[in-house]
Design an enzyme around this catalytic site. Structure first.
Site, PDB file in Angstrom:
ATOM      1  N   SER A 159       0.829  -1.207   0.000  1.00  0.00           N
ATOM      2  CA  SER A 159       0.000   0.000   0.000  1.00  0.00           C
ATOM      3  C   SER A 159       0.863   1.256   0.000  1.00  0.00           C
ATOM      4  CB  SER A 159      -0.966   0.009   1.190  1.00  0.00           C
ATOM      5  OG  SER A 159      -0.273   0.029   2.417  1.00  0.00           O
ATOM      6  N   ASP A 160       1.971   1.231   0.716  1.00  0.00           N
ATOM      7  CA  ASP A 160       2.881   2.381   0.715  1.00  0.00           C
ATOM      8  C   ASP A 160       3.519   2.574  -0.660  1.00  0.00           C
ATOM      9  OD1 ASP A 160       2.660   3.318   3.350  1.00  0.00           O
ATOM     10  OD2 ASP A 160       4.005   1.773   4.085  1.00  0.00           O
ATOM     11  N   VAL A 161       4.116   1.507  -1.167  1.00  0.00           N
ATOM     12  CA  VAL A 161       4.818   1.605  -2.441  1.00  0.00           C
ATOM     13  C   VAL A 161       3.835   1.865  -3.581  1.00  0.00           C
ATOM     14  CG1 VAL A 161       6.275   0.368  -4.081  1.00  0.00           C
ATOM     15  CG2 VAL A 161       6.715   0.153  -1.635  1.00  0.00           C
TER      16      VAL A 161
END
Length: 431
Positions: free
Chosen positions: A176-178
């Protein structure tokens, strides 16, 4: 800003001359600006005078700030207290000289500092402003804190990731971050196109939960078609079979993706007489009976080593591949040929850098180290018109921080109207 001859010259960096103000922390925001930096943008990181919190996350026996170094390579650093009026004024002045501003504070935080999009827009009509948050800038979850695992759960990903007996597992990478960093970069690039065409600036709102939920294409299709909630399938595919991982005689794991056109070739390689079995006559039948089919194939794979099967399957045109470990991918010949992992401790603070996976003329990719805290503070403030006394006063007041009289400053950050070398190229890193 009008593109210069250098910017458009064939072979030059795609984003040469584009100035990015990086007001981010953690991973999603920094990954977005790292992509932009690797594409040639001039990125200036704004961080607290005590340094970005990721600098404190140190790994290995040498206790190096690995996460920070990997996601802030090739950038400049201005250490400033944005909560102070003088610090906010500095950031506002920099925004007027920038093409892009990326921030990932909680919703509304930048506006409370007087640095929101609407605050800056009158003086920066062409600014592309990107906000990254857990759940976005509006909606009932707007003020909820969002982190990678929460986003994986909220988006539905966690409900379909795990084993067939119902044990859930998060994705092994912080997807989700990347992924949000990637969506943010895509939005910024699209908005830059419009701004360069004279259409003005834009506000980009990207959320961790949205980013992962947007990848639910197969699962949504399955649910809409059947009305049955998708469940974890281990490594199996939701719409095709055989399409999963199998263990070979040497314990190594092989992933197989045999669609309809490869079915007969698979049967030939495995020496399995399944062509006339009604359970496996069509791609759809094989999907319906994927559990018994997997048992038959697994028993066959267990009779020989993985390399034997991969060689035979590839020769027959059947898609397959090894399940590599992280150590494996760092030494893999294919990734080495593509330049995905850069092993160069002289140029970077870490012995290995994970490159941006865009290979093209005009994409310079990773080239320099992460900056020390405040490495470019003096150069930036001088360019903004602050004299030595005023800079010294700001340091004394705790508004800004500088790094060792500029010993390791890059001297490369330029936010004027001319095209410039990217921020932080060749900057020394602070261990």
């Amino acid at each position: 800003m009008t593109a210069t001859t250098e910017t458009t010259r064939p072979g030059s960096a795609f984003l040469q001359g584009v100035r990015v103000l990086d007001v981010t922390g953690a991973l999603a925001g920094p990954y977005c600006t790292t992509i932009l930096s690797d594409l040639g943008a001039n990125v200036l990181k704004i961080e607290p005078i005590t340094g970005d919190r990721m600098r404190a996350r140190r790994m290995g026996p040498d206790r190096k700030p690995v996460p920070f170094d990997l996601t802030h390579r090739d950038k400049g650093s201005l250490a400033v207290d944005m909560k102070s009026p003088a610090g906010a004024d500095i950031v506002c002045s920099l925004a007027r000289r920038s093409d892009v501003l990326v921030e990932n504070f909680r919703a509304g935080a930048m506006r409370r500092l007087g640095l929101g999009y609407e605050d800056l827009r009158p003086a920066c009509p062409d600014l592309v402003y990107c906000s990254i948050s857990g759940f976005g800038q509006f909606g009932p979850m707007r003020d909820a804190k969002g982190i990678d695992l929460i986003a994986q759960a909220y988006s539905g990903l966690l409900s379909v990731t795990g084993t067939t007996d119902g044990r859930l597992a998060k994705a092994g990478f912080p997807v989700s971050d990347v992924g949000t960093g990637m969506w943010a970069a895509i939005g910024v690039l699209a908005a830059l196109l419009r701004a360069r065409a004279g259409g003005g600036g834009a506000y980009i709102d990207v959320a961790l939960a949205d980013s992962v939920a947007a990848w639910s294409l197969w699962e949504v299709a399955d649910y809409v078609a059947t009305g049955v909630e998708p469940a974890p399938l281990g490594t199996a595919h939701r719409l095709a079979a055989p399409y999963e991982a199998f263990t070979c005689s040497d314990g190594a794991t092989l992933v197989l993706g045999a669609v309809d056109r490869a079915w007969e070739a698979l049967c030939t390689v495995l020496e399995l007489d399944l062509r006339d079995d009604s359970r496996f006559a069509t791609e759809y039948e094989r999907f319906l009976h994927r559990a018994p089919l997997a048992e038959i194939i697994q028993a066959r794979f267990a009779t020989a080593p993985r390399d034997h099967w991969m060689s035979a399957l590839r020769s027959a045109g059947v898609p397959c591949g090894p399940v590599n470990s992280i150590g494996d991918i760092l030494t893999d010949e294919q990734f080495a040929a593509r330049g995905l992992f850069v092993h160069d401790e002289e140029r970077f603070a870490q012995p290995t850098i994970v490159n941006t996976p865009i290979v093209a003329d005009g994409a310079p990719r990773a080239r320099g180290r992460a900056p020390a805290v405040g490495a470019d503070t003096i150069a930036i403030l001088t360019e903004l018109g602050y004299d030595d006394k005023r800079i010294a006063d700001l340091v004394e007041e705790g508004v800004v921080a500088v790094h060792d009289a500029g010993e390791n400053a890059t001297g490369a950050v330029r936010l004027g109207t001319e095209a410039a070398p990217a921020a932080g190229r060749g900057a020394e890193a602070q261990a």
